[in-house]
Design a protein around this motif. Structure first.
Motif, PDB file in Angstrom:
ATOM      1  N   ILE A  75       0.834  -1.201   0.000  1.00 50.47           N
ATOM      2  CA  ILE A  75       0.000   0.000   0.000  1.00 50.47           C
ATOM      3  C   ILE A  75       0.875   1.260   0.000  1.00 50.47           C
ATOM      4  CG2 ILE A  75      -1.720   1.324   1.285  1.00 50.47           C
ATOM      5  CD1 ILE A  75      -2.750  -1.412   2.372  1.00 50.47           C
ATOM      6  N   VAL A  76       1.897   1.267   0.848  1.00 48.70           N
ATOM      7  CA  VAL A  76       2.795   2.425   0.887  1.00 48.70           C
ATOM      8  C   VAL A  76       3.502   2.594  -0.454  1.00 48.70           C
ATOM      9  CG1 VAL A  76       4.890   3.358   1.940  1.00 48.70           C
ATOM     10  CG2 VAL A  76       3.104   2.379   3.383  1.00 48.70           C
ATOM     11  N   PHE A  77       3.916   1.497  -1.060  1.00 54.09           N
ATOM     12  CA  PHE A  77       4.563   1.569  -2.369  1.00 54.09           C
ATOM     13  C   PHE A  77       3.609   2.164  -3.403  1.00 54.09           C
ATOM     14  CE2 PHE A  77       6.072  -0.859  -6.274  1.00 54.09           C
ATOM     15  CZ  PHE A  77       7.068   0.050  -6.564  1.00 54.09           C
ATOM     16  N   HIS A  78       2.351   1.743  -3.385  1.00 56.03           N
ATOM     17  CA  HIS A  78       1.354   2.289  -4.310  1.00 56.03           C
ATOM     18  C   HIS A  78       1.197   3.791  -4.104  1.00 56.03           C
ATOM     19  CE1 HIS A  78      -2.383   2.686  -6.597  1.00 56.03           C
ATOM     20  NE2 HIS A  78      -2.905   3.281  -5.539  1.00 56.03           N
ATOM     21  N   ILE A  79       1.095   4.216  -2.852  1.00 57.51           N
ATOM     22  CA  ILE A  79       0.951   5.638  -2.552  1.00 57.51           C
ATOM     23  C   ILE A  79       2.175   6.408  -3.042  1.00 57.51           C
ATOM     24  CG2 ILE A  79       0.824   7.329  -0.667  1.00 57.51           C
ATOM     25  CD1 ILE A  79      -0.735   5.116   0.913  1.00 57.51           C
ATOM     26  N   ALA A  80       3.359   5.864  -2.792  1.00 53.37           N
ATOM     27  CA  ALA A  80       4.596   6.531  -3.180  1.00 53.37           C
ATOM     28  C   ALA A  80       4.727   6.652  -4.689  1.00 53.37           C
ATOM     29  CB  ALA A  80       5.793   5.765  -2.605  1.00 53.37           C
ATOM     30  N   GLU A  81       4.221   5.675  -5.419  1.00 51.50           N
ATOM     31  CA  GLU A  81       4.276   5.731  -6.877  1.00 51.50           C
ATOM     32  C   GLU A  81       3.270   6.716  -7.444  1.00 51.50           C
ATOM     33  OE1 GLU A  81       4.032   1.642  -8.457  1.00 51.50           O
ATOM     34  OE2 GLU A  81       6.070   2.092  -9.162  1.00 51.50           O
ATOM     35  N   GLY A  85       6.798  12.856  -3.351  1.00 55.39           N
ATOM     36  CA  GLY A  85       7.208  13.105  -1.981  1.00 55.39           C
ATOM     37  C   GLY A  85       7.834  11.939  -1.261  1.00 55.39           C
ATOM     38  N   LEU A  86       7.621  10.717  -1.748  1.00 53.46           N
ATOM     39  CA  LEU A  86       8.153   9.554  -1.043  1.00 53.46           C
ATOM     40  C   LEU A  86       9.168   8.759  -1.853  1.00 53.46           C
ATOM     41  CD1 LEU A  86       5.024   8.183   0.854  1.00 53.46           C
ATOM     42  CD2 LEU A  86       7.086   9.211   1.842  1.00 53.46           C
ATOM     43  N   LEU A  87       9.265   9.023  -3.143  1.00 55.08           N
ATOM     44  CA  LEU A  87      10.264   8.369  -3.980  1.00 55.08           C
ATOM     45  C   LEU A  87      10.995   9.427  -4.801  1.00 55.08           C
ATOM     46  CD1 LEU A  87       8.369   5.195  -5.301  1.00 55.08           C
ATOM     47  CD2 LEU A  87      10.190   5.269  -3.578  1.00 55.08           C
ATOM     48  N   PRO A  88      12.315   9.336  -4.902  1.00 58.44           N
ATOM     49  CA  PRO A  88      13.081  10.335  -5.666  1.00 58.44           C
ATOM     50  C   PRO A  88      12.744  10.293  -7.155  1.00 58.44           C
ATOM     51  CG  PRO A  88      14.514   9.009  -4.243  1.00 58.44           C
ATOM     52  CD  PRO A  88      13.175   8.336  -4.257  1.00 58.44           C
ATOM     53  N   ALA A 159      17.773  12.157   0.811  1.00 56.26           N
ATOM     54  CA  ALA A 159      16.543  12.726   1.367  1.00 56.26           C
ATOM     55  C   ALA A 159      15.634  11.630   1.927  1.00 56.26           C
ATOM     56  CB  ALA A 159      15.803  13.520   0.289  1.00 56.26           C
ATOM     57  N   PHE A 160      14.746  12.021   2.818  1.00 57.97           N
ATOM     58  CA  PHE A 160      13.748  11.111   3.377  1.00 57.97           C
ATOM     59  C   PHE A 160      12.938  10.477   2.251  1.00 57.97           C
ATOM     60  CE2 PHE A 160       9.393  10.306   4.777  1.00 57.97           C
ATOM     61  CZ  PHE A 160       9.589   9.557   5.923  1.00 57.97           C
ATOM     62  N   SER A 161      12.661   9.182   2.373  1.00 58.76           N
ATOM     63  CA  SER A 161      11.911   8.463   1.344  1.00 58.76           C
ATOM     64  C   SER A 161      11.002   7.424   1.984  1.00 58.76           C
ATOM     65  CB  SER A 161      12.866   7.771   0.367  1.00 58.76           C
ATOM     66  OG  SER A 161      13.427   6.610   0.969  1.00 58.76           O
ATOM     67  N   ALA A 162      10.269   6.724   1.138  1.00 63.03           N
ATOM     68  CA  ALA A 162       9.434   5.626   1.611  1.00 63.03           C
ATOM     69  C   ALA A 162      10.271   4.553   2.293  1.00 63.03           C
ATOM     70  CB  ALA A 162       8.644   5.023   0.448  1.00 63.03           C
TER      71      ALA A 162
END
Length: 215
Positions: A75-81, A85-88, A159-162
């Motif tokens: 779920i977090v991966f889906h949101i990040a994609e 803000g969560l993936l460079p 930087a901060f990431s997932a």
């Protein structure tokens, strides 16, 4: 479309932010995505309606239109994609962030879960102390490697990431044991995660469920 996630109606950890819906809440807060929460009881989690969303009868789940997901990492991966803000943006940095997500769930978390299970299930066994020592040694081996890799950096890869989100969430499960405190840079790393405004909003949201349920 506003996604809906599921969470415990009565938090087993008394609202301390350890339930896995916390990871999803945090990710959604980081990317600024509004969401709704549907609370489910332990009994409802095992009913067919919920098992249609999560075949193992657990939380969290994520629904958005005709998409239904389970497993906090997925779920977090889906949101990040889907949201910035969560993936460079850089492809290589993005791949490394995803690698750290997998490392958190597949390398760091398993012995931590073993510790919780050992304390809960095996505490009355004659070999409990020996088993506990073995599990704690496994955790320390993993944390030693992680500590060496992090060094004096703020985050795992720039930087901060997932990847950091998942790693901090996993390390928080060790808080009752005090083991993370043996590694000052990891303890500071977790504190930085908790200090993020998005984490604080997610924590307050999850805690509110417990406090309102109690009242």
């Amino acid at each position: 479309m506003t996604p809906t996630i599921t969470a415990f109606k009565q938090s087993p950890d008394r609202g301390k932010g350890l339930a896995r819906d916390m990871r999803v809440r945090w990710a959604l807060e980081e990317v600024g995505q509004a969401y709704e929460v549907r609370l489910v009881s332990f009994a409802a989690m095992k009913e067919p309606a919920h098992r249609a969303l999560h075949p193992f009868g657990q939380i969290p789940t994520y629904e958005e239109g005709d998409l239904a997901l389970f497993e906090s990492g997925a779920i977090v991966f889906h949101i990040a994609e889907r949201h910035a803000g969560l993936l460079p943006d850089d492809a290589n940095a993005r791949a490394r962030a995803i690698t750290w997500m997998f490392a958190a769930l597949n390398t760091i978390e398993p012995p931590i879960l073993d510790l919780a299970t050992t304390r809960l299930v095996d505490s009355d066994k004659p070999w409990y102390e020996q088993r506990l020592a073995v599990v704690e040694d496994r955790i320390r081996a993993r944390l030693g490697d992680l500590s060496a890799r992090l060094g004096d950096a703020d985050w795992l890869d720039g930087a901060f990431s997932a990847g950091d989100l998942m790693m901090v969430a996993v390390l928080l499960r060790l808080r009752p044991s005090g083991i993370v405190d043996e590694y000052p840079n990891l303890s500071a790393y977790v504190a930085r995660g908790e200090a993020r405004p998005a984490y604080k909003r997610a924590f307050e949201s999850q805690l509110r469920v417990f406090t309102e349920f109690k009242t």
